[in-house]
Design an enzyme around this catalytic site. Structure first.
Site, mmCIF file in Angstrom:
data_model
loop_
_atom_site.group_PDB
_atom_site.id
_atom_site.type_symbol
_atom_site.label_atom_id
_atom_site.label_comp_id
_atom_site.label_asym_id
_atom_site.label_seq_id
_atom_site.Cartn_x
_atom_site.Cartn_y
_atom_site.Cartn_z
ATOM 1 N N HIS A 121 0.829 -1.213 0.000
ATOM 2 C CA HIS A 121 0.000 0.000 0.000
ATOM 3 C C HIS A 121 0.863 1.262 0.000
ATOM 4 O O HIS A 121 0.644 2.182 -0.793
ATOM 5 C CB HIS A 121 -0.920 -0.002 1.229
ATOM 6 C CG HIS A 121 -1.582 1.313 1.453
ATOM 7 N ND1 HIS A 121 -2.574 1.793 0.625
ATOM 8 C CD2 HIS A 121 -1.373 2.278 2.389
ATOM 9 C CE1 HIS A 121 -2.942 3.000 1.043
ATOM 10 N NE2 HIS A 121 -2.231 3.303 2.098
ATOM 11 N N HIS B 109 1.163 4.848 -2.545
ATOM 12 C CA HIS B 109 1.599 6.226 -2.280
ATOM 13 C C HIS B 109 2.853 6.648 -3.031
ATOM 14 O O HIS B 109 2.907 7.768 -3.533
ATOM 15 C CB HIS B 109 1.799 6.437 -0.778
ATOM 16 C CG HIS B 109 0.516 6.481 -0.002
ATOM 17 N ND1 HIS B 109 -0.400 7.500 -0.129
ATOM 18 C CD2 HIS B 109 -0.016 5.619 0.905
ATOM 19 C CE1 HIS B 109 -1.435 7.284 0.680
ATOM 20 N NE2 HIS B 109 -1.218 6.135 1.321
ATOM 21 N N GLU C 229 -6.398 9.106 -0.538
ATOM 22 C CA GLU C 229 -6.509 7.664 -0.229
ATOM 23 C C GLU C 229 -7.586 6.973 -1.081
ATOM 24 O O GLU C 229 -7.355 5.883 -1.585
ATOM 25 C CB GLU C 229 -6.837 7.439 1.253
ATOM 26 C CG GLU C 229 -5.684 7.682 2.220
ATOM 27 C CD GLU C 229 -4.578 6.638 2.188
ATOM 28 O OE1 GLU C 229 -4.677 5.631 1.453
ATOM 29 O OE2 GLU C 229 -3.575 6.847 2.897
ATOM 30 N N SER D 26 -3.951 0.326 -4.468
ATOM 31 C CA SER D 26 -3.118 -0.744 -3.891
ATOM 32 C C SER D 26 -3.968 -1.919 -3.423
ATOM 33 O O SER D 26 -3.435 -2.865 -2.839
ATOM 34 C CB SER D 26 -2.308 -0.192 -2.708
ATOM 35 O OG SER D 26 -3.178 0.288 -1.700
HETATM 36 FE FE LIG Z 1 -2.387 5.255 2.913
#
Ligand SMILES: [Fe+2]
Length: 295
Positions: A162, A167, A208, A227
């Site tokens: 993730h 990110h 997010e 992700s």
């Molecule tokens: Fe995150």
């Protein structure tokens, strides 16, 4: 109520200095003592980390590198269909390895020349003000462990897949990286915990779990969707609402389930105007007015 705490396994430092990650009984790695010892060792690296020094190397098993390779391959296929063009360009720019888990130090070294962002290892939950505040300085707190190999396409916690595939790839885009920075500046500017929570919720529903119209269809730019092997297939069927700062900042969410309410930007320009503009100028008073208007 911000519920991120329930999402990260708690990390305890014992009297003798040892670090222990308290996995829930439902965690896929709960009954695997070798995995748990590795989780403790990786958490200890973050607990002992001295800012400004190179990030220590985490030891991963061959099986774990294989998890990364599998998830990277599966997600890359889905990204071509579901990710924004800006994200896909950033993936090319960053050039993460597909066959093994990159070390966080290596991620930092790839990212820094592109957008000035660097990674900081985190054992688990980082206090909100710290996590968001340092984004303003180009630092991103990241966990370093990977999910248990028995469930390669699922994790109950934010793992290195993730943090890096979601990110770091986003942070390799100049335009997304700028949004992370202004979110950090907003977190630094606001004073009350309520205003900070509002800023963090806007982050949650954008960087997010944000989606936008891109190439004439709904595509994702949020790291949480990009992700997540399961979520990326589902987001187009969720309750999609127009971008709305007051709604995003006051909508409750359950971090342990798929996000069923998502907010759609009309374009990246629109996202920058509305959300970037909010973070660049918000303060406790303007947020209190938004909360009052949302009632
Ligand atoms: Fe995150």
């Amino acid at each position: 109520m911000f519920e991120e705490a329930q999402y990260f396994a708690p990390v305890a430092t014992r009297d003798d200095g040892t670090v222990e990650v308290e996995l829930a009984a439902s965690h896929p790695g709960f009954a695997d003592p070798v995995y748990r010892a590795r989780r403790n060792a990786i958490a200890a690296l973050a607990v002992d980390y001295v800012p400004g020094t190179p990030i220590p190397t985490a030891e991963y098993t061959l099986q774990e590198h294989e998890v990364w390779a599998l998830v990277s391959r599966e997600l890359a296929t889905k990204h071509r269909v579901y990710a924004t063009a800006e994200y896909l360009d950033a993936v090319e720019r960053l050039g993460l390895p597909g066959d093994r888990i990159p070390q966080l130090q290596e991620v930092s070294e790839l990212l820094y020349p592109l957008t000035g962002f660097r990674y900081i290892p985190a054992a688990g939950l980082v206090p909100l003000r710290e996590f968001y505040g340092v984004l303003a300085d180009g630092f991103f707190h990241s966990t370093q462990y990977i999910r248990h190999h028995s469930t390669p396409l699922y994790t109950p916690e934010p793992d290195v897949v993730h943090e890096v595939i979601g990110h770091a790839n986003s942070l390799a885009s100049d335009r997304y990286a700028r949004l992370y920075r202004v979110a950090g500046e907003a977190a630094r500017r606001v004073e009350s915990d309520a205003a900070l929570e509002f800023v963090s919720k806007v982050f949650w529903f954008t960087l997010e779990f944000g989606v936008m119209t891109d190439q004439d269809e709904l595509r994702a730019y949020g790291a949480g969707i990009l992700s997540s092997y399961g979520e990326i297939e589902e987001f187009r069927g969720m309750d999609i609402r127009p971008l709305d700062i007051a709604r995003m900042g006051t909508t409750q969410y359950d971090i342990t389930k798929y996000q069923d309410v998502l907010f759609r930007a009309d374009s990246l320009d629109h996202l920058e105007d509305v959300v970037g503009g909010f973070w660049a100028t918000c303060d406790d008073e303007s947020i209190a007015r938004l909360v009052a208007d949302a009632r």
